[in-house]
Design an enzyme around this catalytic site. Structure first.
Site, mmCIF file in Angstrom:
data_model
loop_
_atom_site.group_PDB
_atom_site.id
_atom_site.type_symbol
_atom_site.label_atom_id
_atom_site.label_comp_id
_atom_site.label_asym_id
_atom_site.label_seq_id
_atom_site.Cartn_x
_atom_site.Cartn_y
_atom_site.Cartn_z
ATOM 1 N N LYS A 100 0.520 -0.377 -0.600
ATOM 2 C CA LYS A 100 0.528 -0.270 0.885
ATOM 3 C C LYS A 100 -0.493 -1.243 1.480
ATOM 4 O O LYS A 100 -0.219 -1.956 2.446
ATOM 5 C CB LYS A 100 0.227 1.185 1.241
ATOM 6 C CG LYS A 100 0.033 1.503 2.719
ATOM 7 C CD LYS A 100 -1.414 1.784 3.132
ATOM 8 C CE LYS A 100 -2.153 2.825 2.370
ATOM 9 N NZ LYS A 100 -3.547 3.014 2.763
ATOM 10 N N LYS B 19 -11.170 -3.930 5.869
ATOM 11 C CA LYS B 19 -10.734 -3.095 4.739
ATOM 12 C C LYS B 19 -9.526 -3.726 4.037
ATOM 13 O O LYS B 19 -9.456 -3.754 2.800
ATOM 14 C CB LYS B 19 -10.409 -1.689 5.259
ATOM 15 C CG LYS B 19 -9.789 -0.747 4.238
ATOM 16 C CD LYS B 19 -10.721 -0.453 3.088
ATOM 17 C CE LYS B 19 -10.020 0.377 2.021
ATOM 18 N NZ LYS B 19 -10.751 0.415 0.752
ATOM 19 N N THR C 202 -7.025 4.189 5.492
ATOM 20 C CA THR C 202 -6.766 2.745 5.490
ATOM 21 C C THR C 202 -5.426 2.494 6.169
ATOM 22 O O THR C 202 -4.371 2.852 5.631
ATOM 23 C CB THR C 202 -6.720 2.177 4.057
ATOM 24 O OG1 THR C 202 -7.941 2.507 3.392
ATOM 25 C CG2 THR C 202 -6.538 0.668 4.091
#
Ligand SMILES: NC(=O)C1=CN([C@@H]2O[C@H](COP(=O)(O)OP(=O)(O)OC[C@H]3O[C@@H](n4cnc5c(N)ncnc54)[C@H](OP(=O)(O)O)[C@@H]3O)[C@@H](O)[C@H]2O)C=CC1
Ligand SMILES: O=CCCC(=O)O
Length: 382
Positions: free
Chosen positions: A326, A258, A183
């Site tokens: 994150k 995502k 990701t």
């Protein structure tokens, strides 16, 4: 006329070469049969030259293909060819953390020829014991494989492994493919794409939705974007590791999808945490809250899976909190780049930052609830 292709695997290399030539001959003599053409094309990718066949462990099977253009003239096969099942390409896997390990394991268990690398070599041992090959750098993995997957922690590590010193790009070239399932943000993905494509190789970004258990069960959801040819080529591998896959177009779209999904998830978990603590404060049983939620319109598997352990202040790691923070940080950057207000996600992000500052980075992201408990609130307000 109809065509029957019998696909077999227990044969010698010489027999395979013969069959391969026959397949291409069939393709040229039956140009109206798109199925035969498609098959020959996919075999051409897997076998750049007839002598590049290598051993494989796929089960033998038989396929009868009807030549749709002419099948009305005859019902029985007039041409029969025996060709080999396309063997799995040599697949590299870089990054054997919580997600990479079960994903690579599923490929190995499906008979795929897998070569692994991980920064901490000891994490490779269990997979090597199960049949994986090992190379000592991403470059060597990429050089020895047709397709290389990468499952790294964050943008920095994804970039380092892709095109840093001894990075995968050094081992890439025409006919190869690189699939980054980490990701990361779209900018990082585009940077990696540029480095990989400059070698003549193909690139696909393919971050996944689904956590440790879906990875173990081969139930991930792939959010792919980039080279469509590579998407088609690696689809059998995505199907081994996942339950569904989306092709979203240009590089950056998979990363964006995502990040949006994980932005929603991060806010949902923060909100759920508030609800659990509030229910307890007003004298309700939070276990009953989990049950009520699970039966209503806001039900999500995440609540019933994680709720019971959160009530006991236990956070066994499936999705590390540092990665959730994150993703929120990257999603907020994405939102800012298009001037989209995301105040809920911004507030949730602050809670994950508090949790990180209290040493909860490697706990499951459900540990964000800790940041709402009075001990943390006090220290934040002091
Ligand atoms: N866990 C989950 O539920 C999910 C995670 N993701 C995403 O997938 C990615 C991987 O997640 P996960 O497996 O949980 O993470 P882990 O933290 O368990 O694994 C991270 C991997 O990255 C490697 N790594 C970290 N820094 C570097 C570096 N500087 N150079 C080389 N390798 C490095 C680690 O190597 P080492 O072993 O040496 O530390 C490890 O292999 C992340 O981007 C995450 O956001 C996506 C869906 C679900
Ligand atoms: O990136 C992590 C996603 C976790 C999940 O989808 O359950």
């Amino acid at each position: 006329m109809s065509v029957c292709l019998i696909i077999q695997h227990n044969i010698t290399t010489e027999q395979r070469e013969l069959q391969m030539r026959l397949c291409f001959k069939l393709q040229s003599s039956l140009s109206s049969s798109s199925l035969v053409a498609d098959m020959a094309m996919s075999m051409r990718f897997l076998y750049p030259s007839p002598s590049s066949f290598h051993h494989h462990r796929f089960s033998p099977h038989t396929i009868a293909i009807s030549n749709a253009a002419a099948s009305s003239s005859s019902s029985s096969p007039q041409v029969a060819a025996v060709i080999p099942t396309p063997p799995p390409s040599r697949v590299g896997f870089l990054g054997l953390g919580i997600m990479g390990t079960p994903m690579a394991l599923n490929l190995i268990n499906s008979g795929v020829d897998v070569t692994v690398w991980n920064r901490t070599k000891s994490k490779c041992e269990p997979l090597i014991n199960l049949g994986a090959k090992y190379k000592s750098s991403p470059e060597e993995v990429a050089a020895s494989c047709d397709v290389t997957f990468a499952m790294l922690a964050d943008p920095q590590s994804a970039a380092d492994v892709a095109f840093g010193k001894q990075g995968a790009a050094n081992g890439m070239g025409p006919g190869k493919g690189y699939v980054d399932v980490s990701t990361v943000d779209g900018e990082t993905s585009k940077l990696i794409n540029g480095h990989i494509k400059s070698t003549g190789a193909l690139f696909l970004e393919a971050p996944v939705s689904g956590s440790k258990k879906p990875a173990e069960d081969g139930q991930l959801i792939f959010l792919t974007a980039g080279d469509k040819d590579l998407y088609e080529t690696v689809s059998p591998f995505l199907d081994i590791m996942g339950k569904s896959k989306f092709y979203l177009g240009d590089v950056g779209n998979g990363a964006a999808m995502k990040l949006v999904v994980n932005m929603i998830m991060g806010s949902m978990m923060a909100s759920f945490s508030e609800g659990l603590l509030l229910s307890e404060k007003v004298g309700l049983d939070p276990k009953v809250l989990v049950e009520v939620v699970s039966q209503g319109a806001i039900n999500a598997p995440m609540y019933s899976t994680k709720g019971p352990s959160m009530i006991q202040s236990l956070y066994p790691t499936a999705f590390p909190l540092k990665h959730q923070q994150k993703d929120l940080r990257l999603a907020l950057g994405l939102a800012e780049s298009v001037s989209q207000p995301t105040p809920i996600a911004a507030a949730a992000n602050e809670l994950y930052k508090v949790a990180k500052s209290h040493g909860l980075s490697d706990q499951d992201f459900s540990a964000v609830i800790e940041s709402l408990k009075s001990k943390f609130q006090k220290s934040e307000n002091q």
